[in-house]
Design an enzyme around this catalytic site. Structure first.
Site, PDB file in Angstrom:
ATOM      1  N   ASP A 191       0.841  -1.206   0.000  1.00 62.32           N
ATOM      2  CA  ASP A 191       0.000   0.000   0.000  1.00 62.32           C
ATOM      3  C   ASP A 191       0.879   1.260   0.000  1.00 62.32           C
ATOM      4  O   ASP A 191       1.899   1.299   0.689  1.00 62.32           O
ATOM      5  CB  ASP A 191      -0.867   0.069   1.270  1.00 62.32           C
ATOM      6  CG  ASP A 191      -1.956  -0.999   1.311  1.00 62.32           C
ATOM      7  OD1 ASP A 191      -1.925  -1.935   0.505  1.00 62.32           O
ATOM      8  OD2 ASP A 191      -2.826  -0.891   2.193  1.00 62.32           O
ATOM      9  N   ASP A 211      -0.329  -2.455  -4.581  1.00 60.32           N
ATOM     10  CA  ASP A 211      -1.562  -2.575  -3.795  1.00 60.32           C
ATOM     11  C   ASP A 211      -2.246  -1.212  -3.812  1.00 60.32           C
ATOM     12  O   ASP A 211      -1.977  -0.403  -4.693  1.00 60.32           O
ATOM     13  CB  ASP A 211      -1.236  -3.089  -2.373  1.00 60.32           C
ATOM     14  CG  ASP A 211      -2.408  -3.849  -1.751  1.00 60.32           C
ATOM     15  OD1 ASP A 211      -3.524  -3.297  -1.728  1.00 60.32           O
ATOM     16  OD2 ASP A 211      -2.217  -4.980  -1.278  1.00 60.32           O
ATOM     17  N   ASP A 212      -3.150  -0.936  -2.840  1.00 57.95           N
ATOM     18  CA  ASP A 212      -3.851   0.346  -2.871  1.00 57.95           C
ATOM     19  C   ASP A 212      -2.867   1.520  -2.924  1.00 57.95           C
ATOM     20  O   ASP A 212      -1.888   1.552  -2.182  1.00 57.95           O
ATOM     21  CB  ASP A 212      -4.724   0.506  -1.611  1.00 57.95           C
ATOM     22  CG  ASP A 212      -5.890  -0.485  -1.577  1.00 57.95           C
ATOM     23  OD1 ASP A 212      -6.342  -0.911  -2.655  1.00 57.95           O
ATOM     24  OD2 ASP A 212      -6.339  -0.827  -0.470  1.00 57.95           O
ATOM     25  N   HIS A 233      -3.590  -0.835  -6.979  1.00 56.47           N
ATOM     26  CA  HIS A 233      -5.014  -1.178  -6.946  1.00 56.47           C
ATOM     27  C   HIS A 233      -5.916   0.057  -6.911  1.00 56.47           C
ATOM     28  O   HIS A 233      -7.102  -0.059  -6.644  1.00 56.47           O
ATOM     29  CB  HIS A 233      -5.301  -2.079  -5.731  1.00 56.47           C
ATOM     30  CG  HIS A 233      -4.637  -3.419  -5.806  1.00 56.47           C
ATOM     31  ND1 HIS A 233      -4.665  -4.334  -4.784  1.00 56.47           N
ATOM     32  CD2 HIS A 233      -3.913  -3.999  -6.802  1.00 56.47           C
ATOM     33  CE1 HIS A 233      -3.986  -5.427  -5.142  1.00 56.47           C
ATOM     34  NE2 HIS A 233      -3.515  -5.246  -6.360  1.00 56.47           N
ATOM     35  N   ARG A 264     -12.608   3.210  -5.400  1.00 55.66           N
ATOM     36  CA  ARG A 264     -13.248   2.086  -4.713  1.00 55.66           C
ATOM     37  C   ARG A 264     -13.643   2.460  -3.288  1.00 55.66           C
ATOM     38  O   ARG A 264     -12.919   3.183  -2.612  1.00 55.66           O
ATOM     39  CB  ARG A 264     -12.223   0.951  -4.664  1.00 55.66           C
ATOM     40  CG  ARG A 264     -12.685  -0.331  -4.032  1.00 55.66           C
ATOM     41  CD  ARG A 264     -11.521  -1.337  -4.088  1.00 55.66           C
ATOM     42  NE  ARG A 264     -11.949  -2.697  -3.827  1.00 55.66           N
ATOM     43  CZ  ARG A 264     -11.114  -3.728  -3.698  1.00 55.66           C
ATOM     44  NH1 ARG A 264      -9.815  -3.547  -3.791  1.00 55.66           N
ATOM     45  NH2 ARG A 264     -11.577  -4.932  -3.470  1.00 55.66           N
ATOM     46  N   LYS A 266     -14.783   0.042  -0.045  1.00 56.75           N
ATOM     47  CA  LYS A 266     -15.024  -1.349   0.359  1.00 56.75           C
ATOM     48  C   LYS A 266     -15.300  -1.399   1.854  1.00 56.75           C
ATOM     49  O   LYS A 266     -14.554  -0.854   2.663  1.00 56.75           O
ATOM     50  CB  LYS A 266     -13.855  -2.264  -0.041  1.00 56.75           C
ATOM     51  CG  LYS A 266     -12.484  -1.813   0.401  1.00 56.75           C
ATOM     52  CD  LYS A 266     -11.358  -2.733  -0.134  1.00 56.75           C
ATOM     53  CE  LYS A 266      -9.984  -2.168   0.172  1.00 56.75           C
ATOM     54  NZ  LYS A 266      -8.845  -2.871  -0.384  1.00 56.75           N
TER      55      LYS A 266
END
Ligand SMILES: *[C@@H]1O[C@H](CO)[C@@H](O)[C@H](O)[C@H]1NC(C)=O
Ligand SMILES: *[C@@H]1O[C@H](CO)[C@@H](O)[C@H](O)[C@H]1NC(C)=O
Length: 372
Positions: A191, A211-212, A233, A264, A266
């Protein structure tokens, strides 16, 4: 007698930092530093140097398995004068932590070298990787550093009243497979920024990872503006767990390329007592998105599984012009809410245009406007 008292008082003030526990600062107890310059060239220098309001941190290697913790006094000015390399060891970390109120931290373009390439193996299993590489827990500002090859998550932001800018996170070496990762990217769980903070602006940062780019876990009044993300991501709120508030998020003027997702939200399917409110996306430009252009999903850790209803999402706005270009096998916009009462308020998507791929489905959310 008076002279003696003055000398005693002066001696006291110049020899020790004064802790004022009854007046807590936003980022820990207020602590008045001395007007001196502290120089840190090894961890042994930290205790003395962090009494000073000017602190210079020179090039050295932080010994493996140790955290470099800097607790700067109120209003301190901290500068990097050289790179810091973190020795290789499989342990939980973190590798570096900075705390203090109203601290100005300027990395002057120097590197923090995480040696992630020695840990990466293309997945979560195997060796323990120290994370985060850097925890920014100070108020004030933090700027101009390069993070090279974090073992796992790069930066956790936990301060109050903080600006984070000019940070260059470069984990692009982790895009290629290595001998332990088979055909997968070697870097994993890298991340860029994980944020649990209040009144924080992250601007003009560059993130290359797996990743994010951004993951907002909790907090209020969080601005993410003018940043560039690639390889990872995308920009995310969550995953949001129980008893958590995320309120007042502005994602503006960012560029995202070559990422799994674009934008996103989540939330964890089993979470309860939480809310995500007042999220505004404006003028973001995203391209080469391979899975979902926009995904808002209350079923985490599943993707578009059975959604929960315990994290209420209210108020999601796309304003100005957000453009998202997705790849041929991606979905443009997918929204998966547990009920119409867990996705409420105004969901004005009129400033959103998504092209490419195929249409997703919108379930249980009052989405209006937009072209997707
Ligand atoms: C923050 O610190 C700076 C010195 O770096 C000082 O000039 C300023 O007054 C401080 N602000 C507050 C609100 O304490
Ligand atoms: C949420 O808060 C409730 C009530 O205080 C508590 O029982 C529960 O354990 C909390 N859940 C989590 C995941 O923190």
């Amino acid at each position: 007698m008076l002279t003696t008292l003055v000398i005693l008082a002066t001696t006291f003030l110049s020899c020790s930092a004064v802790v004022i526990p009854e007046e807590p600062g936003l980022n820990g107890p207020r602590r008045i530093g001395k007007r001196c310059t502290g120089t840190i060239k090894s961890l042994a220098d930290v205790a003395a140097a962090q009494q000073c309001t000017t602190i210079n941190i020179g090039g050295f290697t932080v010994p493996a398995g140790q955290t470099f913790t800097l607790a700067a006094p109120d209003g301190a000015v901290v500068s990097l004068t050289g790179a810091l390399t973190f020795g290789f060891q499989t342990w939980a970390g973190p590798l570096m932590v900075v705390t203090g109120n109203n601290v100005t931290f300027n990395g002057n373009g120097h590197e923090l070298v995480g040696q992630g390439e020695l840990y990466w193996q293309g997945g979560n299993g195997g060796v323990t990787k120290p994370a985060p590489m850097l925890r920014i827990n100070n108020g004030g500002s933090f700027s101009n550093i390069k993070i090279k090859n974090s073992p796992a998550r790069a930066i956790s932001v936990g301060g109050n009243s903080l600006t984070v800018s000019g940070i260059n996170i470069d984990n692009s070496d982790g895009d290629a497979p290595n001998s332990k990762s088979g055909s997968s990217a070697a870097g994993h769980n890298t991340d860029g920024f994980d944020v649990s903070a209040h009144d924080v602006t992250l601007s003009g940062n560059t993130i290359k990872n797996q990743d994010d780019c951004l993951a907002i876990n909790r907090g209020t009044n969080i601005v993410f503006t003018g940043n560039t993300c690639s390889g990872g991501h995308g920009i995310s709120i969550g995953s949001v767990n129980s008893n958590t508030t995320v309120s007042g998020v502005q994602i503006t003027g960012n560029t995202v390329t070559n990422s799994a997702n674009g934008l996103r939200i989540k939330t964890i399917a089993t979470a309860t007592g939480s809310q995500v409110s007042n999220v505004v996306y404006s003028n973001n430009k995203l391209s080469s998105i391979t899975q979902f252009g926009v995904i808002i999903d209350q079923s985490y850790p599943s993707t578009l599984g059975t959604p929960g209803t315990g994290v209420v999402i209210s108020g999601v706005t796309f304003s100005g012009s957000n453009t998202v270009a997705v790849g041929s096998s991606a979905k443009r916009v997918s929204v998966n809410c547990g009920s119409t009462s867990s996705c409420t308020g105004k969901w004005d998507f009129s400033g959103l245009t998504v092209t490419g791929g195929s249409a997703g489905t919108v379930k249980n959310a009052p989405v209006s406007g937009g072209s997707f």
